[in-house]
Enzyme design. Structure first.
Site, PDB file in Angstrom:
ATOM      1  CG  ASP A 139     126.312  82.735   4.873  1.00 38.11           C
ATOM      2  OD1 ASP A 139     126.983  83.508   4.155  1.00 38.11           O
ATOM      3  OD2 ASP A 139     125.502  83.133   5.726  1.00 38.11           O
ATOM      4  CE1 TYR A 141     129.737  85.663  11.864  1.00 35.44           C
ATOM      5  CE2 TYR A 141     131.848  85.046  12.818  1.00 35.44           C
ATOM      6  CZ  TYR A 141     130.590  85.598  12.942  1.00 35.44           C
ATOM      7  OH  TYR A 141     130.181  86.080  14.178  1.00 35.44           O
ATOM      8  CG  HIS A 146     129.104  90.178  10.826  1.00 34.84           C
ATOM      9  ND1 HIS A 146     127.907  90.698  11.276  1.00 34.84           N
ATOM     10  CD2 HIS A 146     128.933  88.824  10.798  1.00 34.84           C
ATOM     11  CE1 HIS A 146     127.045  89.704  11.489  1.00 34.84           C
ATOM     12  NE2 HIS A 146     127.642  88.566  11.209  1.00 34.84           N
ATOM     13  NE  ARG A 155     133.519  84.808  21.921  1.00 35.54           N
ATOM     14  CZ  ARG A 155     132.737  84.596  20.854  1.00 35.54           C
ATOM     15  NH1 ARG A 155     131.653  83.860  20.976  1.00 35.54           N
ATOM     16  NH2 ARG A 155     133.034  85.110  19.678  1.00 35.54           N
ATOM     17  CD  GLU A 211     123.519  87.456   8.965  1.00 37.01           C
ATOM     18  OE1 GLU A 211     123.903  87.472  10.147  1.00 37.01           O
ATOM     19  OE2 GLU A 211     123.780  86.522   8.184  1.00 37.01           O
ATOM     20  CD  GLU A 213     125.653  86.705   4.257  1.00 37.70           C
ATOM     21  OE1 GLU A 213     126.248  85.880   3.520  1.00 37.70           O
ATOM     22  OE2 GLU A 213     125.182  86.424   5.371  1.00 37.70           O
ATOM     23  CG  ASP A 245     122.025  84.356   5.954  1.00 39.17           C
ATOM     24  OD1 ASP A 245     121.050  83.579   5.910  1.00 39.17           O
ATOM     25  OD2 ASP A 245     122.991  84.200   6.727  1.00 39.17           O
ATOM     26  NE  ARG A 249     120.623  88.497  13.559  1.00 40.98           N
ATOM     27  CZ  ARG A 249     121.604  88.130  12.744  1.00 40.98           C
ATOM     28  NH1 ARG A 249     122.149  86.915  12.862  1.00 40.98           N
ATOM     29  NH2 ARG A 249     122.023  88.934  11.793  1.00 40.98           N
ATOM     30  CD  GLN A 252     122.183  83.479  14.582  1.00 42.09           C
ATOM     31  OE1 GLN A 252     121.501  84.464  14.307  1.00 42.09           O
ATOM     32  NE2 GLN A 252     123.411  83.337  14.144  1.00 42.09           N
ATOM     33  CE1 TYR A 256     124.604  80.954  20.523  1.00 41.78           C
ATOM     34  CE2 TYR A 256     126.622  80.474  19.342  1.00 41.78           C
ATOM     35  CZ  TYR A 256     125.980  81.041  20.427  1.00 41.78           C
ATOM     36  OH  TYR A 256     126.703  81.687  21.382  1.00 41.78           O
ATOM     37  CE  LYS A 265     122.493  83.116  10.423  1.00 40.41           C
ATOM     38  NZ  LYS A 265     122.870  84.455   9.973  1.00 40.41           N
ATOM     39  CB  THR A 269     119.052  82.585   1.393  1.00 36.94           C
ATOM     40  OG1 THR A 269     119.249  81.843   2.607  1.00 36.94           O
ATOM     41  CG2 THR A 269     120.293  83.413   1.106  1.00 36.94           C
ATOM     42  CB  THR A 372     126.938  90.093   7.994  1.00 36.28           C
ATOM     43  OG1 THR A 372     125.944  89.115   8.239  1.00 36.28           O
ATOM     44  CG2 THR A 372     126.346  91.479   8.120  1.00 36.28           C
ATOM     45  CD  GLU A 386     127.397  93.663  12.596  1.00 34.25           C
ATOM     46  OE1 GLU A 386     128.479  94.255  12.608  1.00 34.25           O
ATOM     47  OE2 GLU A 386     126.967  93.026  11.621  1.00 34.25           O
TER      48      GLU A 386
HETATM   49 CA    CA Z   1     125.095  85.037   7.053  1.00 36.85          CA
END
Ligand code: CA
Length: 439
Positions: A139, A141, A146, A155, A211, A213, A245, A249, A252, A256, A265, A269, A372, A386
């Protein structure tokens, strides 16, 4: 080279299977996506099929009846892997032969119509299975929107990490839990830690997300230790599907760091069952997303003029949600977001070439997902993380219900299609999955 349109894309072509000619039907004769099916409720061996209108063509039955040449023998298998391994010339030949026998005016039409029960299955009577035996699933990114949105939640001052515009970021996913559209998805248990809690606890995820995708199935692979040049990347891509996907959260957020996604994850899927081939997509190729002034050019091993001119795919995407309350009231699903696959920062060819650039061997049936698909606008955000900004801004659905994350019984439906002036629109079909309660 990226495929150019040919006579199989001629907008004047119609099929003698009338349902395929209905305006807006996802599977006109210009599409011809491949999948794996069997008669619903039967235990028969899965077969390779091609969708056209409301019918599925039994490819091997057509070969046995000598309507297709020996190239179709690669479909004598319970999955698409043999066909994927057969390579681009075989795919193009088979597509041309299918187009010939299914088009209006084909001298085979009358005979095939008489043998309809042997050569076709009504799509309504079929169960659609996973298209391929997936050896490895990766997968990426590849949406900068996204990556920027998610990065800014964690951040705010420095949303995009310094490597993003140089290297297609990805991780190795889990192939065993890739399931076909319609498979219920169990809410996963996992370890989470609320920011205010003293320690972690184990239990059902309370921040379950989807997600949006796009995934590509790899055709012929490369030998271990040998890279795939960007100029040849598209020869290794068979076609695309829609991918959900599913992501927990809260799991995660706790797990992560420092190695990235794991149990948040890999519990499920979902993929759409019909693989729309790179051949079918030829009329819908567009330039790769232009990089804004000031962005670095990709390194040479990710650069190729053909890919810059035609590496993108003008694929429109949508996410829909149907809650248990909407089902009870007999209401249709609600649109959550739209997206455009043409807006991705990296192309599928760049993702594939990068994946093999260190000599990692890709194999027929491997699945490469894009990450995503989000756009710059609020209604183009491809996941609830999001859309609700991590749950801080709940969505209000048409019936008045609200959602931060997915509730039990919620069904997520992904849809996609390509259209362009002077071309016949083609669809991806649907990628559906409903959340079933915790164990
Ligand atoms: Ca993904």
């Amino acid at each position: 080279m990226i495929r150019q349109p040919d006579e199989t894309h001629d907008p004047r072509l119609r099929s003698w299977i009338e349902s395929a000619n209905a305006p807006g039907h996802p599977f006109p004769i210009q599409n011809l996506p491949f999948g794996i099916y069997r008669r619903a409720g039967s235990r028969e061996r899965p077969r390779v099929g091609v969708a056209i209108g409301d019918r599925i063509v039994d490819v091997i039955a057509c070969r046995r009846a000598a309507y297709l040449s020996g190239v179709a023998e690669a479909c004598d298998a319970p999955n698409l892997n043999r066909l994927l391994a057969a390579g681009r010339d075989a795919w193009t030949t088979l597509r041309a032969e299918l187009s010939q026998i299914l088009r209006d005016g084909s001298y085979r039409a009358r005979e095939m119509r008489d043998r309809e029960g042997e050569l076709f299955v009504p799509a309504a009577d079929a169960e659609l299975l996973l298209p391929a035996e997936i050896g490895d699933y990766t997968d990426f990114y590849a949406s900068v929107h996204h990556a920027t949105n998610v990065g800014s939640m964690f951040r705010p001052d420095n949303p995009l990490l310094p490597n993003y515009k140089h290297v297609p970021i990805g991780y190795h996913g889990r192939a065993s839990s890739v399931v076909p559209s319609g498979t219920p998805v169990r809410r996963p248990n996992g370890q989470t830690k609320a920011p205010t809690a003293d320690g972690p606890s184990f239990g059902p995820s309370r921040m379950l997300d989807y997600e949006l995708e796009v995934g590509a199935f790899v055709g012929p692979g490369n030998r271990l230790g040998e890279a795939i040049p960007i100029t040849e990347a598209e020869d290794h891509l068979f076609g695309i599907v829609l991918v959900n996907d599913w992501s927990a959260r809260d799991i995660q957020g706790w797990e992560y760091q420092p190695l990235g996604p794991f149990l948040a994850k890999n519990f499920a899927t979902t993929v759409s069952p019909w693989v729309v081939t790179m051949d079918a997509l030829a009329p819908f190729r567009v330039p790769a997303t232009a990089r804004p002034a000031g962005d670095p050019a990709p390194l040479p091993y990710l650069t190729d003029p053909d890919s810059a001119e035609r590496g993108g795919i003008a694929l429109s995407l949508e996410v829909w949600l149907r809650t248990p309350a909407m089902r009870e009231r007999g209401e249709a699903e609600a649109l959550l977001s739209r997206g455009s696959f043409a807006a991705m920062y990296w192309t599928l060819g760049q993702m594939l070439a990068h994946h093999a650039s260190n000599g990692c061997n890709l194999r027929p049936g491997d699945l490469i997902a894009s990450g995503t698909v989000s756009g710059p606008e609020r209604n183009e955000r491809g996941c609830l993380l999001e859309l609700t900004w991590r749950g801080a801004e709940p969505l209000t659905l048409p019936g008045g219900e609200t959602r931060r994350f997915l509730e039990d019984g919620d069904e997520v439906i992904l849809r996609g299609w390509c259209e362009r002036e002077g071309r016949v629109r083609i669809g991806m079909g649907e990628c559906r999955g409903a959340v079933s309660g915790e164990r």
